[in-house]
Design an enzyme around this catalytic site. Structure first.
Site, PDB file in Angstrom:
ATOM      1  N   ASP A 162      -3.039  -4.398   9.047  1.00 32.13           N
ATOM      2  CA  ASP A 162      -4.332  -4.957   8.669  1.00 32.13           C
ATOM      3  C   ASP A 162      -5.305  -5.511   8.136  1.00 32.13           C
ATOM      4  O   ASP A 162      -4.771  -7.547   8.904  1.00 32.13           O
ATOM      5  CB  ASP A 162      -3.767  -4.977   6.587  1.00 32.13           C
ATOM      6  CG  ASP A 162      -4.460  -4.712   5.424  1.00 32.13           C
ATOM      7  OD1 ASP A 162      -4.191  -3.544   4.978  1.00 32.13           O
ATOM      8  OD2 ASP A 162      -5.727  -5.695   5.725  1.00 32.13           O
ATOM      9  N   GLN A 218      -6.714   2.418  -3.861  1.00 31.32           N
ATOM     10  CA  GLN A 218      -7.104   3.405  -2.635  1.00 31.32           C
ATOM     11  C   GLN A 218      -8.352   3.294  -1.959  1.00 31.32           C
ATOM     12  O   GLN A 218      -9.295   2.826  -3.264  1.00 31.32           O
ATOM     13  CB  GLN A 218      -6.604   4.711  -2.496  1.00 31.32           C
ATOM     14  CG  GLN A 218      -6.693   4.854  -1.233  1.00 31.32           C
ATOM     15  CD  GLN A 218      -5.932   6.694  -1.161  1.00 31.32           C
ATOM     16  OE1 GLN A 218      -6.606   7.161  -2.972  1.00 31.32           O
ATOM     17  NE2 GLN A 218      -5.542   6.776   0.133  1.00 31.32           N
ATOM     18  N   HIS A 278      -1.371   5.844   3.930  1.00 30.18           N
ATOM     19  CA  HIS A 278      -0.991   5.012   4.257  1.00 30.18           C
ATOM     20  C   HIS A 278      -0.116   4.299   4.309  1.00 30.18           C
ATOM     21  O   HIS A 278      -0.586   4.236   2.728  1.00 30.18           O
ATOM     22  CB  HIS A 278      -2.397   3.870   4.723  1.00 30.18           C
ATOM     23  CG  HIS A 278      -3.570   3.527   4.328  1.00 30.18           C
ATOM     24  ND1 HIS A 278      -4.881   4.353   3.381  1.00 30.18           N
ATOM     25  CD2 HIS A 278      -3.554   2.718   3.193  1.00 30.18           C
ATOM     26  CE1 HIS A 278      -4.642   3.472   2.440  1.00 30.18           C
ATOM     27  NE2 HIS A 278      -3.766   2.371   2.476  1.00 30.18           N
ATOM     28  N   HIS A 289       1.384   0.578   3.308  1.00 30.40           N
ATOM     29  CA  HIS A 289       1.464  -0.736   3.547  1.00 30.40           C
ATOM     30  C   HIS A 289       2.806  -0.898   3.791  1.00 30.40           C
ATOM     31  O   HIS A 289       3.567  -1.303   3.150  1.00 30.40           O
ATOM     32  CB  HIS A 289       0.725  -1.342   2.063  1.00 30.40           C
ATOM     33  CG  HIS A 289      -0.397  -1.092   2.132  1.00 30.40           C
ATOM     34  ND1 HIS A 289      -1.385  -1.747   2.210  1.00 30.40           N
ATOM     35  CD2 HIS A 289      -1.593  -0.446   1.832  1.00 30.40           C
ATOM     36  CE1 HIS A 289      -3.293  -1.478   1.476  1.00 30.40           C
ATOM     37  NE2 HIS A 289      -2.062   0.155   1.240  1.00 30.40           N
TER      38      HIS A 289
HETATM   39  P1  AMP Z   1      -5.861   0.740  -0.033  1.00 32.61           P
HETATM   40  O1  AMP Z   1      -6.773   0.215  -0.342  1.00 32.61           O
HETATM   41  O2  AMP Z   1      -4.806   1.007  -0.375  1.00 32.61           O
HETATM   42  O3  AMP Z   1      -6.510   2.125   0.344  1.00 32.61           O
HETATM   43  O4  AMP Z   1      -5.486   0.174   1.774  1.00 32.61           O
HETATM   44  C1  AMP Z   1      -6.853  -0.105   3.136  1.00 32.61           C
HETATM   45  C2  AMP Z   1      -6.366  -1.324   3.395  1.00 32.61           C
HETATM   46  O5  AMP Z   1      -6.938  -1.101   4.519  1.00 32.61           O
HETATM   47  C3  AMP Z   1      -6.328  -2.327   3.098  1.00 32.61           C
HETATM   48  O6  AMP Z   1      -5.613  -2.731   2.812  1.00 32.61           O
HETATM   49  C4  AMP Z   1      -7.581  -3.259   3.839  1.00 32.61           C
HETATM   50  O7  AMP Z   1      -7.261  -4.640   3.791  1.00 32.61           O
HETATM   51  C5  AMP Z   1      -7.116  -2.838   5.031  1.00 32.61           C
HETATM   52  N1  AMP Z   1      -8.414  -1.975   6.003  1.00 32.61           N
HETATM   53  C6  AMP Z   1      -9.391  -1.905   6.037  1.00 32.61           C
HETATM   54  N2  AMP Z   1     -10.556  -1.928   6.591  1.00 32.61           N
HETATM   55  C7  AMP Z   1      -9.763  -1.698   7.765  1.00 32.61           C
HETATM   56  C8  AMP Z   1      -9.643  -1.956   9.360  1.00 32.61           C
HETATM   57  N3  AMP Z   1     -10.824  -1.755  10.367  1.00 32.61           N
HETATM   58  N4  AMP Z   1      -8.459  -1.693   9.771  1.00 32.61           N
HETATM   59  C9  AMP Z   1      -7.535  -2.557   9.255  1.00 32.61           C
HETATM   60  N5  AMP Z   1      -7.939  -2.655   8.452  1.00 32.61           N
HETATM   61  C10 AMP Z   1      -8.875  -2.074   8.006  1.00 32.61           C
END
Ligand code: AMP
Length: 147
Positions: A37, A101, A107, A109
């Site tokens: 992440d 989200q 995804h 975590h």
């Molecule tokens: P969610 O809020 O559950 O949809 O989680 C999305 C996650 O993706 C968050 O923890 C962000 O920090 C992470 N995130 C967003 N963009 C990227 C990226 N380009 N590479 C890796 N993680 C990302």
């Protein structure tokens, strides 16, 4: 609202799968991909996605893709437990904007928890590139040893 709707083929994780956007990849097989992440809530926070399913959330995903997703999640969590020795591991998954989200490609975590340090704020502070690269190398090596 965002609990329902069409899959956006241009979402950021779709672009990571297609290779249009880079990521700190730690594991990939025919069906799934795991990467760090970018805005980690703890040291070792990583994500696992299906490369095959266009599910936006847990409600949408097909059973076979869900099986692959959860098995990879378990595999990566096991490696993190051994390699990073956290006190606990939180597995989290959000469905819809109201639930937190922000990226609408399903995804998981994997968030290691350490008694001595508080959990960071969700998707808030980008980690520095050196830290991510070092952690990526460490986990890639640990995953190779585990298979
Ligand atoms: P969610 O809020 O559950 O949809 O989680 C999305 C996650 O993706 C968050 O923890 C962000 O920090 C992470 N995130 C967003 N963009 C990227 C990226 N380009 N590479 C890796 N993680 C990302």
């Amino acid at each position: 609202m965002s609990l329902y709707g069409d899959y956006d083929v241009n979402n950021i994780f779709a672009k990571i799968i297609s290779g249009d956007i880079s990521c700190y990849k730690i594991y990939e097989d025919a069906n799934t991909l795991s990467f760090l992440d970018l805005f980690p809530q703890s040291y070792g926070h990583c994500l696992v996605i299906s490369k095959k399913s266009q599910a936006r959330n847990l409600l949408d995903i097909e059973a076979d893709h869900l099986t692959n997703l959860i098995l990879t999640t378990q595999k990566i969590a096991q490696v993190i437990a051994k390699e990073l020795q956290p006190d606990g591991i939180k597995i989290a998954q959000f469905n819809g904007e109201a639930a937190g989200q922000t990226v609408f490609h399903l995804h998981m975590h994997i968030i290691p928890r350490y008694i001595a340090s508080e959990l960071g704020v969700h998707a808030c502070k980008q980690a520095d590139a050196d830290t991510l690269r070092t952690l990526q190398n460490r986990l890639v090596s640990a995953i190779k040893l585990s298979v």
